[in-house]
Design an enzyme around this catalytic site. Sequence first.
Site, PDB file in Angstrom:
ATOM      1  N   HIS A 205      23.613   0.129  15.140  1.00  0.00           N
ATOM      2  CA  HIS A 205      23.971   0.715  15.346  1.00  0.00           C
ATOM      3  C   HIS A 205      25.246   0.566  16.489  1.00  0.00           C
ATOM      4  O   HIS A 205      24.852   0.609  17.781  1.00  0.00           O
ATOM      5  CB  HIS A 205      23.097  -0.614  16.876  1.00  0.00           C
ATOM      6  CG  HIS A 205      23.553  -1.676  16.402  1.00  0.00           C
ATOM      7  ND1 HIS A 205      23.552  -3.295  15.562  1.00  0.00           N
ATOM      8  CD2 HIS A 205      24.780  -2.524  17.126  1.00  0.00           C
ATOM      9  CE1 HIS A 205      24.658  -3.893  15.887  1.00  0.00           C
ATOM     10  NE2 HIS A 205      24.870  -4.132  17.170  1.00  0.00           N
TER      11      HIS A 205
HETATM   12  C1  UD1 Z   1      25.033  -5.129  21.921  1.00  0.00           C
HETATM   13  C2  UD1 Z   1      25.915  -6.226  21.751  1.00  0.00           C
HETATM   14  C3  UD1 Z   1      26.307  -5.690  20.011  1.00  0.00           C
HETATM   15  C4  UD1 Z   1      25.538  -6.407  19.237  1.00  0.00           C
HETATM   16  C5  UD1 Z   1      24.464  -6.086  19.530  1.00  0.00           C
HETATM   17  C6  UD1 Z   1      22.780  -6.136  18.713  1.00  0.00           C
HETATM   18  C7  UD1 Z   1      27.712  -5.738  23.370  1.00  0.00           C
HETATM   19  C8  UD1 Z   1      29.022  -5.105  23.963  1.00  0.00           C
HETATM   20  N1  UD1 Z   1      26.977  -5.823  22.244  1.00  0.00           N
HETATM   21  O1  UD1 Z   1      24.592  -4.353  21.696  1.00  0.00           O
HETATM   22  O2  UD1 Z   1      28.015  -6.613  19.796  1.00  0.00           O
HETATM   23  O3  UD1 Z   1      25.442  -6.850  17.567  1.00  0.00           O
HETATM   24  O4  UD1 Z   1      24.016  -5.756  21.397  1.00  0.00           O
HETATM   25  O5  UD1 Z   1      21.449  -5.590  19.062  1.00  0.00           O
HETATM   26  O6  UD1 Z   1      27.748  -6.782  23.848  1.00  0.00           O
HETATM   27  N2  UD1 Z   1      18.546  -1.111  25.035  1.00  0.00           N
HETATM   28  C9  UD1 Z   1      17.035  -1.200  25.886  1.00  0.00           C
HETATM   29  N3  UD1 Z   1      16.595  -2.472  25.558  1.00  0.00           N
HETATM   30  C10 UD1 Z   1      16.606  -3.352  25.415  1.00  0.00           C
HETATM   31  C11 UD1 Z   1      18.430  -3.583  25.570  1.00  0.00           C
HETATM   32  C12 UD1 Z   1      19.266  -1.802  25.098  1.00  0.00           C
HETATM   33  O7  UD1 Z   1      16.974  -0.173  25.718  1.00  0.00           O
HETATM   34  O8  UD1 Z   1      16.555  -4.314  25.258  1.00  0.00           O
HETATM   35  C13 UD1 Z   1      19.266  -0.108  25.883  1.00  0.00           C
HETATM   36  C14 UD1 Z   1      20.610  -0.387  26.606  1.00  0.00           C
HETATM   37  O9  UD1 Z   1      19.312   0.245  27.696  1.00  0.00           O
HETATM   38  C15 UD1 Z   1      21.798   0.727  25.934  1.00  0.00           C
HETATM   39  C16 UD1 Z   1      21.757   0.203  24.977  1.00  0.00           C
HETATM   40  O10 UD1 Z   1      20.357  -0.233  24.401  1.00  0.00           O
HETATM   41  O11 UD1 Z   1      21.269   2.037  26.276  1.00  0.00           O
HETATM   42  C17 UD1 Z   1      22.529  -0.630  24.356  1.00  0.00           C
HETATM   43  O12 UD1 Z   1      22.724  -1.469  24.989  1.00  0.00           O
HETATM   44  P1  UD1 Z   1      23.448  -2.676  25.435  1.00  0.00           P
HETATM   45  O13 UD1 Z   1      23.275  -3.847  26.028  1.00  0.00           O
HETATM   46  O14 UD1 Z   1      24.964  -2.206  26.030  1.00  0.00           O
HETATM   47  O15 UD1 Z   1      23.605  -3.086  23.676  1.00  0.00           O
HETATM   48  P2  UD1 Z   1      24.192  -3.126  22.352  1.00  0.00           P
HETATM   49  O16 UD1 Z   1      24.340  -1.880  21.685  1.00  0.00           O
HETATM   50  O17 UD1 Z   1      22.249  -3.633  22.067  1.00  0.00           O
END
Ligand code: UD1
Length: 372
Positions: A205
Amino acid sequence: MKVLNIVGARPNFMKIAPIHRAFMKYSDISSKIVHTGQHYDARMSGLFFRQLEMPEPDYFLGIGAGSHAQQTAGIMLEFEKVIYREKPDLVVVAGDVNSTLACALVAVKEQIPVAHVEAGLRSGDRRMPEEINRIMTDSVSDQLFITENAALVNLKKENVDESKIHFSGNVMIDSLLYYLPKIKKLNIPESIGVAPNAYVLMTMHRPANVDGAEGLKKILQVVKKIAMLKKVVFPVHPRTLQHMKITGLKKEFENIAGLKMLEPQGYLEFLNLTLHAALVLTDSGGIQEETTFLQIPCITLRETTERPVTVESGTNYLLSSPDAEDVVKLAHEIFAGNAKKGIIPALWDGKAAERIVSVLREKYINSYVCGN
Ligand code: UD1
């Protein structure tokens, strides 16, 4: 003493759960949980709360997805209101996600002591958003709890006062050990139709690997080759799924015979899958540690790791250019029984949270009693 513990994203939940549990043993501590909402899905958040037996958060900030600035600033604005209302004596943050930095910054500006759990880790790669979060959080925190010796070396290089640094062990392993009996009772491989010890478990991821067609195509090549050797089980992170759809590569992944894509798994289910994997292929931080503890071979598809002890003493291999041929070569060696054995790092013993709480009581309960 009133403590606010911050959780936001998936890797925070299993780190804060044992700390909150340890705080709750003391009647002179009020321990509350603030959930920023960075991860909000039932599968990325709610399920973890239930499985880790955490109480409903006292505050849910509901921030959700957004750019780094939107997410960080949104959390700061909402957390500031909580600070004004609660006037805590201490804020505990863990790991390196945006929620960690946002809450640490708000607290320090209100002159509230900050404890950073899992401090001092450095990948040396400033292109990773997590690396910036680590450096910034450590620089404003009052107490730094570290999991391995490399963190001490890093913090000393950054001229951090050594009296702030505490080698407490690894709270992630506290959770793993606490739930191991439950984890062992499950049989997830069978329930998804793969034989135990005969599959590769994959998670991917990181932005460098999944944000865009170039990275995803490399991963696709790796999976195609590995799936010819053994079945690949792949719980797909929402971020990865989103980019598979944007780049139009989702179908190509779905068409790989021998690849089983799953929804994000619960904590217990994922660790049961880890326990029975012949090999784990990942770009995660925490999974490098969990595999080292469980002594399961792990290949990390990243240029650097902030957790060098997992490579130096554990079962982790770092493959900087995820070239499919290199991964297959190494996987062959591992399947032939030539994987390094690895040892469990010092103080990864299930008692890290107790050590952390004991240091924090010593540091802050006295000043609280004196009326601060
Ligand atoms: C975040 C952390 C990363 C960690 C990871 C574990 C930061 C900068 N990054 O990355 O260090 O390893 O979490 O999972 O804080 N989304 C969903 N559902 C959810 C959560 C997220 O659909 O419950 C989607 C969001 O809408 C977004 C994408 O996933 O489009 C990424 O979510 P984001 O919060 O940016 O962080 P991660 O990539 O999960």
